[in-house]
Write a protein that holds these residues in place. Sequence first.
Motif, mmCIF file in Angstrom:
data_model
loop_
_atom_site.group_PDB
_atom_site.id
_atom_site.type_symbol
_atom_site.label_atom_id
_atom_site.label_comp_id
_atom_site.label_asym_id
_atom_site.label_seq_id
_atom_site.Cartn_x
_atom_site.Cartn_y
_atom_site.Cartn_z
ATOM 1 N N ARG A 64 0.818 -1.207 0.000
ATOM 2 C CA ARG A 64 0.000 0.000 0.000
ATOM 3 C C ARG A 64 0.856 1.264 0.000
ATOM 4 O O ARG A 64 0.573 2.230 -0.698
ATOM 5 C CB ARG A 64 -0.926 -0.002 1.223
ATOM 6 C CG ARG A 64 -1.727 1.275 1.433
ATOM 7 C CD ARG A 64 -2.777 1.487 0.371
ATOM 8 N NE ARG A 64 -3.608 2.639 0.663
ATOM 9 C CZ ARG A 64 -4.619 3.040 -0.104
ATOM 10 N NH1 ARG A 64 -4.922 2.351 -1.194
ATOM 11 N NH2 ARG A 64 -5.325 4.103 0.227
ATOM 12 N N HIS A 65 1.934 1.260 0.788
ATOM 13 C CA HIS A 65 2.724 2.476 0.994
ATOM 14 C C HIS A 65 4.107 2.419 0.351
ATOM 15 O O HIS A 65 4.869 3.392 0.426
ATOM 16 C CB HIS A 65 2.846 2.762 2.489
ATOM 17 C CG HIS A 65 1.527 3.012 3.143
ATOM 18 N ND1 HIS A 65 0.888 4.228 3.102
ATOM 19 C CD2 HIS A 65 0.694 2.177 3.833
ATOM 20 C CE1 HIS A 65 -0.266 4.157 3.743
ATOM 21 N NE2 HIS A 65 -0.411 2.916 4.192
ATOM 22 N N SER A 66 4.439 1.297 -0.289
ATOM 23 C CA SER A 66 5.697 1.141 -1.043
ATOM 24 C C SER A 66 6.926 1.446 -0.195
ATOM 25 O O SER A 66 7.845 2.147 -0.627
ATOM 26 C CB SER A 66 5.685 2.020 -2.302
ATOM 27 O OG SER A 66 4.666 1.610 -3.184
ATOM 28 N N VAL A 67 6.942 0.929 1.022
ATOM 29 C CA VAL A 67 8.121 1.032 1.883
ATOM 30 C C VAL A 67 8.473 -0.360 2.401
ATOM 31 O O VAL A 67 7.618 -1.238 2.512
ATOM 32 C CB VAL A 67 7.895 1.997 3.068
ATOM 33 C CG1 VAL A 67 7.756 3.427 2.574
ATOM 34 C CG2 VAL A 67 6.682 1.606 3.891
ATOM 35 N N ARG A 68 9.752 -0.532 2.716
ATOM 36 C CA ARG A 68 10.253 -1.826 3.166
ATOM 37 C C ARG A 68 10.402 -1.861 4.681
ATOM 38 O O ARG A 68 10.801 -0.871 5.298
ATOM 39 C CB ARG A 68 11.590 -2.137 2.482
ATOM 40 C CG ARG A 68 11.431 -2.519 1.014
ATOM 41 C CD ARG A 68 12.727 -2.376 0.236
ATOM 42 N NE ARG A 68 12.574 -2.883 -1.131
ATOM 43 C CZ ARG A 68 11.982 -2.222 -2.114
ATOM 44 N NH1 ARG A 68 11.461 -1.017 -1.900
ATOM 45 N NH2 ARG A 68 11.900 -2.754 -3.323
ATOM 46 N N LEU A 69 10.102 -3.030 5.244
ATOM 47 C CA LEU A 69 10.226 -3.231 6.687
ATOM 48 C C LEU A 69 11.693 -3.098 7.089
ATOM 49 O O LEU A 69 12.574 -3.716 6.477
ATOM 50 C CB LEU A 69 9.697 -4.621 7.048
ATOM 51 C CG LEU A 69 9.573 -4.939 8.533
ATOM 52 C CD1 LEU A 69 8.470 -4.101 9.175
ATOM 53 C CD2 LEU A 69 9.281 -6.432 8.723
ATOM 54 N N HIS A 70 11.947 -2.317 8.149
ATOM 55 C CA HIS A 70 13.302 -1.867 8.443
ATOM 56 C C HIS A 70 13.502 -1.807 9.958
ATOM 57 O O HIS A 70 12.565 -1.573 10.715
ATOM 58 C CB HIS A 70 13.443 -0.451 7.843
ATOM 59 C CG HIS A 70 14.764 0.211 8.069
ATOM 60 N ND1 HIS A 70 15.818 0.072 7.208
ATOM 61 C CD2 HIS A 70 15.184 1.055 9.043
ATOM 62 C CE1 HIS A 70 16.834 0.793 7.626
ATOM 63 N NE2 HIS A 70 16.482 1.399 8.750
ATOM 64 N N SER A 71 14.728 -2.006 10.397
ATOM 65 C CA SER A 71 15.065 -1.743 11.795
ATOM 66 C C SER A 71 16.512 -1.272 11.865
ATOM 67 O O SER A 71 17.251 -1.333 10.864
ATOM 68 C CB SER A 71 14.837 -2.980 12.672
ATOM 69 O OG SER A 71 14.921 -2.627 14.046
ATOM 70 N N HIS A 72 16.928 -0.811 13.018
ATOM 71 C CA HIS A 72 18.232 -0.172 13.187
ATOM 72 C C HIS A 72 18.460 0.010 14.683
ATOM 73 O O HIS A 72 17.553 -0.169 15.486
ATOM 74 C CB HIS A 72 18.250 1.189 12.485
ATOM 75 C CG HIS A 72 16.972 1.945 12.655
ATOM 76 N ND1 HIS A 72 16.384 2.693 11.671
ATOM 77 C CD2 HIS A 72 16.122 2.024 13.726
ATOM 78 C CE1 HIS A 72 15.237 3.217 12.123
ATOM 79 N NE2 HIS A 72 15.069 2.823 13.365
ATOM 80 N N GLU A 73 19.659 0.378 15.075
ATOM 81 C CA GLU A 73 19.979 0.534 16.497
ATOM 82 C C GLU A 73 19.531 1.905 17.002
ATOM 83 O O GLU A 73 20.328 2.694 17.513
ATOM 84 C CB GLU A 73 21.458 0.283 16.728
ATOM 85 C CG GLU A 73 21.860 -1.171 16.468
ATOM 86 C CD GLU A 73 23.325 -1.439 16.732
ATOM 87 O OE1 GLU A 73 24.092 -0.456 16.833
ATOM 88 O OE2 GLU A 73 23.704 -2.613 16.820
ATOM 89 N N VAL A 74 18.255 2.190 16.843
ATOM 90 C CA VAL A 74 17.627 3.397 17.374
ATOM 91 C C VAL A 74 16.451 2.937 18.227
ATOM 92 O O VAL A 74 15.553 2.246 17.729
ATOM 93 C CB VAL A 74 17.136 4.343 16.257
ATOM 94 C CG1 VAL A 74 16.411 5.545 16.854
ATOM 95 C CG2 VAL A 74 18.299 4.793 15.382
ATOM 96 N N LYS A 75 16.436 3.297 19.500
ATOM 97 C CA LYS A 75 15.383 2.843 20.405
ATOM 98 C C LYS A 75 14.235 3.847 20.446
ATOM 99 O O LYS A 75 14.417 5.038 20.210
ATOM 100 C CB LYS A 75 15.944 2.643 21.814
ATOM 101 C CG LYS A 75 16.971 1.519 21.894
ATOM 102 C CD LYS A 75 17.445 1.318 23.315
ATOM 103 C CE LYS A 75 18.437 0.163 23.399
ATOM 104 N NZ LYS A 75 18.921 -0.061 24.793
#
Length: 219
Positions: A47-58
């Motif tokens: 729907r929003h054309s973005v990829r699932l993502h994570s990073h070392e930001v809490k």
Amino acid sequence: MRGGRRLFPLLPLALLPLVLLPGLCHGREPAPGAVTCGSVLKLLNTRHSVRLHSHEVKYGSGSGQQSVTGVEASDDANSYWRIRGKSDNSCQRGTPVKCGQAIRLTHVNTGKNLHTHHFPSPLSNNQEVSAFGDDGEGDDLDFWIVQCSGTYWEREDAVRFKHVGTEVFLSITGEQYGHPIRGQREVHGMPAANHHNYWKAMEGVFIKPSLDPAKHDEL
């Protein structure tokens, strides 16, 4: 050919060199087939054309755990997730993932699992989705059921991920963060199945399907 004669003898097919077509390396254009246990991939919200993502930001609120977001960039190395089972024996490497099977999605670069729990998400006040655990081991709130229409999760299909413990769907509705992750989208859990919670397998390294997936039917 010259004068009706071949200049070179025909080689058996088995001896012909393997040719990799552009885009097939690294799963940029994966051939049709099932997503398999052990594969590493990126997931696109259709729907929003973005990829699932994570990073070392809490998160600065809620659980304070590692944040999970959606990013537009297709080449970000922090968007890779490994497909794993509820236990090491329930998702043997190369086994096609069944529709209705419970899996874990482990963030490759940090070793934390996709997770949700009863904390409000910071922007939309839906349910917070975080990355949790160490070296791929978290708790029973790391399990997600793959919802799809056939027998197996096919790479070309849009699927949903329903959380086992709280029954929300992995979703994006478009809210954007400011500093320090400006422009990234909030990922959260929603109680209803809708067009905000469809995901599709994209770039990645896909393990070749097992020849006999029936040997590994435990979910």
